[in-house]
Design an enzyme around this catalytic site. Sequence first.
Site, mmCIF file in Angstrom:
data_model
loop_
_atom_site.group_PDB
_atom_site.id
_atom_site.type_symbol
_atom_site.label_atom_id
_atom_site.label_comp_id
_atom_site.label_asym_id
_atom_site.label_seq_id
_atom_site.Cartn_x
_atom_site.Cartn_y
_atom_site.Cartn_z
ATOM 1 N N ARG A 165 0.848 -1.189 0.000
ATOM 2 C CA ARG A 165 0.000 0.000 0.000
ATOM 3 C C ARG A 165 0.876 1.229 0.000
ATOM 4 O O ARG A 165 1.709 1.385 0.881
ATOM 5 C CB ARG A 165 -0.833 0.024 1.292
ATOM 6 C CG ARG A 165 -2.138 -0.572 1.169
ATOM 7 C CD ARG A 165 -3.077 -0.304 2.310
ATOM 8 N NE ARG A 165 -2.594 0.185 3.581
ATOM 9 C CZ ARG A 165 -3.404 0.567 4.548
ATOM 10 N NH1 ARG A 165 -4.705 0.529 4.378
ATOM 11 N NH2 ARG A 165 -2.932 0.977 5.698
ATOM 12 N N ASP A 174 0.241 -3.319 12.205
ATOM 13 C CA ASP A 174 0.739 -3.661 10.862
ATOM 14 C C ASP A 174 1.071 -5.158 10.821
ATOM 15 O O ASP A 174 2.024 -5.619 11.460
ATOM 16 C CB ASP A 174 1.989 -2.823 10.551
ATOM 17 C CG ASP A 174 2.436 -3.003 9.107
ATOM 18 O OD1 ASP A 174 2.497 -2.001 8.388
ATOM 19 O OD2 ASP A 174 2.708 -4.159 8.701
ATOM 20 N N THR A 221 -1.135 7.496 -0.558
ATOM 21 C CA THR A 221 -2.435 7.387 -1.241
ATOM 22 C C THR A 221 -3.250 6.194 -0.753
ATOM 23 O O THR A 221 -4.446 6.099 -1.011
ATOM 24 C CB THR A 221 -2.229 7.196 -2.757
ATOM 25 O OG1 THR A 221 -1.558 5.935 -2.958
ATOM 26 C CG2 THR A 221 -1.376 8.310 -3.344
ATOM 27 N N ASP A 227 4.675 -6.176 9.570
ATOM 28 C CA ASP A 227 5.721 -5.853 10.545
ATOM 29 C C ASP A 227 5.672 -6.799 11.736
ATOM 30 O O ASP A 227 6.708 -7.248 12.229
ATOM 31 C CB ASP A 227 5.554 -4.408 11.041
ATOM 32 C CG ASP A 227 6.063 -3.398 10.022
ATOM 33 O OD1 ASP A 227 6.769 -3.806 9.078
ATOM 34 O OD2 ASP A 227 5.748 -2.200 10.169
#
Length: 209
Positions: A104, A200, A108, A203
Site C-alpha cells: 500500500r 501492521d 495514497t 511488521d
Amino acid sequence: MGKVYVFDHPLIQHKLTYIRDKNTGTKEFRELVDEVASLMAFEITRDLPLDEVDVETPVTTAKSKVLSGKKLGIIPILRAGLGMVDGILKLIPAAKVGHVGLYRDPETLQPVEYYVKLPSDIAERELIVVDPMLATGGSAVEAIDSLKKRGGKNIKFMCLIAAPEGVEVVKEAHPDVDIYIAALDEKLNDHGYIVPGLGDAGDRLFGTK
Ligand code: PRP
Ligand code: URA
C-alpha cells in the site's frame, strides 16, 4: 452479491485476542496466525465435494468418502499473506500456491503490484486469496483483479480481520467472491489502519518496523 462469513468459533476468537495483543512477540504472533489460518481452512473447506469409495476395514467392506480431488490454489498477498500459507497447507497439502506481491502506498493507500507468480492452471482451480488484513479493500480488489486477468474464475477471499469499509469495497468490485473473516472490526482510522485491529500485520509477522 458475495456472501460474508464471520468464523466466530471459540478457538479462533481466543487465538485472535492474543494476535491483537501488542505485547505478543513475533514468534508467538507467527504461530498464532498459522494456527488460526488452519482453523479457518477447516471451516472454509466444509463444502468440498466428496466421492464414495469402498474401503476394506479389518471387519468388512464399508462405503466411505474421499475428497473428489478438486484442485485448489492458495494465493497469499505478500507480504503478510505468507503467514497464513503453511497453516492452510497442513490441512490441504496438495494445494498449489501462487503469489501476488502488493504494497500500500503510504500516502495514497493505493495498492502497488510488484510481483505475480501463479500456477499455470488457475482457471481450473478453486482459489483462496489470503491476507490477514482487509482494510480499505484496495489490496484485495487488486489481487482478485490480477487473478481474473490471468484466467482465475472461482475465487474466495480469506482474512483474519476486516474493516466494514473494505468488505463493502470488495463486495462491490467482485460480487462473485465470498469473503471469510475471523473478526469484523469497527472502522478504519485516518491512516487506513483497522480499529481496533492488530497494527501492521507484515511488521508484526516478520519483526520489521
Ligand atoms: C497490508 C495487509 C494488506 C493491506 C490491506 O499490507 O497485509 O495486504 O495492507 O490494506 P488495504 O485493504 O487498505 O489495501 P501492506 O501494504 O502493509 O504490505 P506488506 O504486507 O508488505 O507489509
Ligand atoms: N494493513 C495492516 O497491516 N494493518 C491495518 O490495520 C491496515 C492495513
